[in-house]
Design a protein around this motif. Structure first.
Motif, short mmCIF file in Angstrom:
data_model
loop_
_atom_site.label_atom_id
_atom_site.label_comp_id
_atom_site.label_asym_id
_atom_site.label_seq_id
_atom_site.Cartn_x
_atom_site.Cartn_y
_atom_site.Cartn_z
N TRP A 175 46.06 75.53 26.23
CA TRP A 175 44.89 75.18 25.43
C TRP A 175 43.79 74.56 26.30
O TRP A 175 42.60 74.79 26.06
CB TRP A 175 45.28 74.23 24.29
N THR A 176 44.19 73.81 27.33
CA THR A 176 43.18 73.17 28.19
C THR A 176 42.41 74.21 28.99
O THR A 176 41.20 74.06 29.21
CB THR A 176 43.85 72.17 29.14
N LEU A 177 43.09 75.26 29.42
CA LEU A 177 42.42 76.32 30.18
C LEU A 177 41.41 77.05 29.30
O LEU A 177 40.31 77.38 29.75
CB LEU A 177 43.44 77.30 30.75
N SER A 178 41.78 77.32 28.06
CA SER A 178 40.85 77.99 27.15
C SER A 178 39.62 77.13 26.90
O SER A 178 38.48 77.64 26.89
CB SER A 178 41.54 78.29 25.82
N LEU A 179 39.81 75.84 26.72
CA LEU A 179 38.67 74.95 26.50
C LEU A 179 37.74 74.96 27.71
O LEU A 179 36.50 75.03 27.56
CB LEU A 179 39.17 73.53 26.22
N GLU A 180 38.30 74.91 28.90
CA GLU A 180 37.46 74.92 30.10
C GLU A 180 36.75 76.26 30.26
O GLU A 180 35.57 76.30 30.65
CB GLU A 180 38.30 74.60 31.34
N GLU A 181 37.42 77.36 29.97
CA GLU A 181 36.77 78.67 30.09
C GLU A 181 35.63 78.80 29.09
O GLU A 181 34.58 79.40 29.39
CB GLU A 181 37.79 79.79 29.87
N GLN A 182 35.81 78.27 27.90
CA GLN A 182 34.71 78.26 26.92
C GLN A 182 33.54 77.45 27.43
O GLN A 182 32.37 77.84 27.28
CB GLN A 182 35.22 77.70 25.58
N PHE A 183 33.85 76.34 28.07
CA PHE A 183 32.81 75.50 28.67
C PHE A 183 32.06 76.26 29.77
O PHE A 183 30.83 76.24 29.82
CB PHE A 183 33.45 74.23 29.22
N TYR A 184 32.82 76.94 30.64
CA TYR A 184 32.18 77.71 31.72
C TYR A 184 31.28 78.80 31.17
O TYR A 184 30.24 79.12 31.75
CB TYR A 184 33.25 78.37 32.61
N LEU A 185 31.68 79.39 30.06
CA LEU A 185 30.89 80.47 29.46
C LEU A 185 29.60 79.94 28.85
O LEU A 185 28.53 80.55 28.97
CB LEU A 185 31.73 81.19 28.40
N LEU A 186 29.68 78.79 28.19
CA LEU A 186 28.54 78.28 27.42
C LEU A 186 27.57 77.44 28.24
O LEU A 186 26.39 77.32 27.87
CB LEU A 186 29.05 77.45 26.24
N LEU A 187 28.02 76.86 29.36
CA LEU A 187 27.13 75.97 30.12
C LEU A 187 25.85 76.65 30.59
O LEU A 187 24.76 76.11 30.37
CB LEU A 187 27.89 75.36 31.31
N PRO A 188 25.91 77.83 31.22
CA PRO A 188 24.64 78.48 31.61
C PRO A 188 23.75 78.79 30.42
O PRO A 188 22.52 78.65 30.52
CB PRO A 188 25.11 79.77 32.31
N LEU A 189 24.34 79.18 29.30
CA LEU A 189 23.55 79.47 28.11
C LEU A 189 22.88 78.19 27.59
O LEU A 189 21.72 78.22 27.16
CB LEU A 189 24.44 80.08 27.02
N ALA A 190 23.61 77.07 27.63
CA ALA A 190 23.03 75.80 27.19
C ALA A 190 21.89 75.37 28.10
O ALA A 190 20.86 74.86 27.62
CB ALA A 190 24.12 74.73 27.16
N ILE A 191 22.05 75.59 29.39
CA ILE A 191 20.98 75.25 30.34
C ILE A 191 19.73 76.05 30.03
O ILE A 191 18.60 75.53 30.04
CB ILE A 191 21.45 75.50 31.79
N PHE A 192 19.90 77.33 29.74
CA PHE A 192 18.76 78.20 29.45
C PHE A 192 18.09 77.84 28.13
O PHE A 192 16.87 77.75 28.03
CB PHE A 192 19.20 79.66 29.44
#
Length: 403
Positions: A175-192
């Motif tokens: 579950w921790t890996l999935s949470l981190e992968e979701q974070f990696y996916l969304l961070l650039p989008l949040a920055i933009f």
């Protein structure tokens, strides 16, 4: 990206996204990874390997749970990923270069995590199916559901549904890996999308979670407060206040620094008491804040957290292998129980007399399998990901320049 963050119109040229990128290797952060994985190992030794009563261990674990190691990993991840990615995105001057830089980042992350993660998903599924006479690997159905959820990076959602209701399977820790992968996916989008408002948006998300008492399973499985605090530390690193905080509270007073570090470690280590006592409704918030504070101290990389020496080198050795160890330790502990179930006489009741044998077998397997995974899969896949990512960004950077 300066124009993107401020909302100004972009120019037609592209700045190389590799300029002004900070050093990725921070020794104190690596040592902190070693501390975090050490306590995760301790937690699962108590809950997954030595499952019989041991009075002294039970007394220790009435204070120390070890689960805070996960929150430290989250805070480290938010900090390290952001300080590496944000300067590259800031260097982009148009949307296309921003997209290509984000894609290159996702390529690196996929090669960094997925080869090892998917290998051990398959191994756990095989053990659950064909090497599970004792039942220690749980049910095949649960393992299959967990495998599918982990592959699609929604294992934290699966955990929020199964935890406390039915079997979550032997791959429950994904579950921790999935949470981190979701974070990696969304961070650039949040920055933009958030641009110059990003710090305010992050602060609001953190405040909402920190103030939320008795988090339900879904919010617990999707908790991002420690991750986002790590992002804020990476953003603050470039500000004058970051240096001022070091001068006032860390660098110029050894006693104050020692009290601060020891106090934070005590708060984290006493996580069992915090989660069960009067502070329980805010247990996760306390863990997130203390983890972020420890990461902040380590981020200066000046031996504030752990003095330079042999002990720190051992922690760094452990921290460098923390990803492999995290993926391997639970199946290694379960494999230990299955092996001893098969070699012990029929009807054996495992108790404290088997403690030494289980510890030697379990940690021996973690060491051997961890070293094999680290050297033969994790390091080569990291290198492969960096090469593919560099070729990808170079190709598209040249395309932008040629237009």
């Amino acid at each position: 990206m300066t124009e993107l963050l401020t909302g100004s119109s972009s120019q037609s040229s592209s700045t190389s996204p590799t300029q002004n990128t900070p050093s990725r290797y921070i020794e104190d952060i690596v040592a902190l990874r070693g501390i975090a994985i050490g306590f995760v190992l301790l937690m699962h030794t108590h809950s997954g390997l030595l499952t019989w009563p041991i009075p002294i261990f039970d007394q220790i674990f009435s204070y120390i749970g070890g689960g805070f190691g996960v929150d430290i990993f989250f805070a480290i991840s938010g900090f390290v990923i952001s300080r590496d990615l944000m300067p590259k995105l800031t260097a982009c001057t148009n949307i296309k270069s921003f997209i290509y830089t984000s894609l290159a980042f996702w390529i690196r992350r996929a090669w960094r995590i997925l080869p090892s993660a998917w290998l051990w998903l398959v191994i756990i599924l095989i053990f659950t199916t064909v090497f599970n006479k004792s039942g220690t690997f749980h049910s095949t159905t649960a393992a299959l559901y967990g495998t599918i959820a982990a592959i699609f990076q929604v294992h934290n959602y699966w955990m929020s549904k199964c935890f406390g209701h039915f079997d979550c399977g032997a791959n429950f820790f994904y579950w921790t890996l999935s949470l981190e992968e979701q974070f990696y996916l969304l961070l650039p989008l949040a920055i933009f999308l958030c641009r110059k408002h990003l710090p305010f948006v992050i602060a609001c998300l953190i405040a909402f979670q920190l103030c939320y008492t008795d988090r339900p399973p879904l919010l617990t499985a999707f908790r991002t407060d420690a991750l986002l605090l790590g992002v804020l530390i990476a953003m603050w690193e470039k500000k004058q206040g970051y240096k001022i905080f070091e001068d006032w509270f860390i660098a110029n007073s050894r006693w104050l620094r020692s009290i601060l570090v020891v106090g934070l470690l005590v708060i984290l280590i006493m996580d069992t008491k915090i989660y069960k006592g009067s502070l329980a409704p805010f247990g996760l918030a306390i863990a997130a804040l203390a983890s972020a504070a420890i990461v902040l101290i380590a981020s200066y990389d000046k031996n504030y957290l752990v003095p330079s020496g042999a002990f720190k080198k051992k922690l760094m050795w452990l921290g460098e292998r923390s990803c492999s160890i995290y993926l391997i330790h639970v199946p290694a502990f379960f494999l230990t129980k299955e092996i001893w179930y098969r070699i012990a006489p029929n009807g054996t009741i495992f108790d404290a007399s088997y403690t030494i044998q289980f510890i030697l077998t379990g940690f021996g397997l973690v060491y051997i399998l961890g070293e094999c995974n680290y050297h033969f899969l994790e390091l080569p896949s990291r290198k492969k990901g960096r090469i593919i990512s560099a070729h990808f960004i170079q190709k598209h950077t040249n395309t932008i320049y040629s237009r």
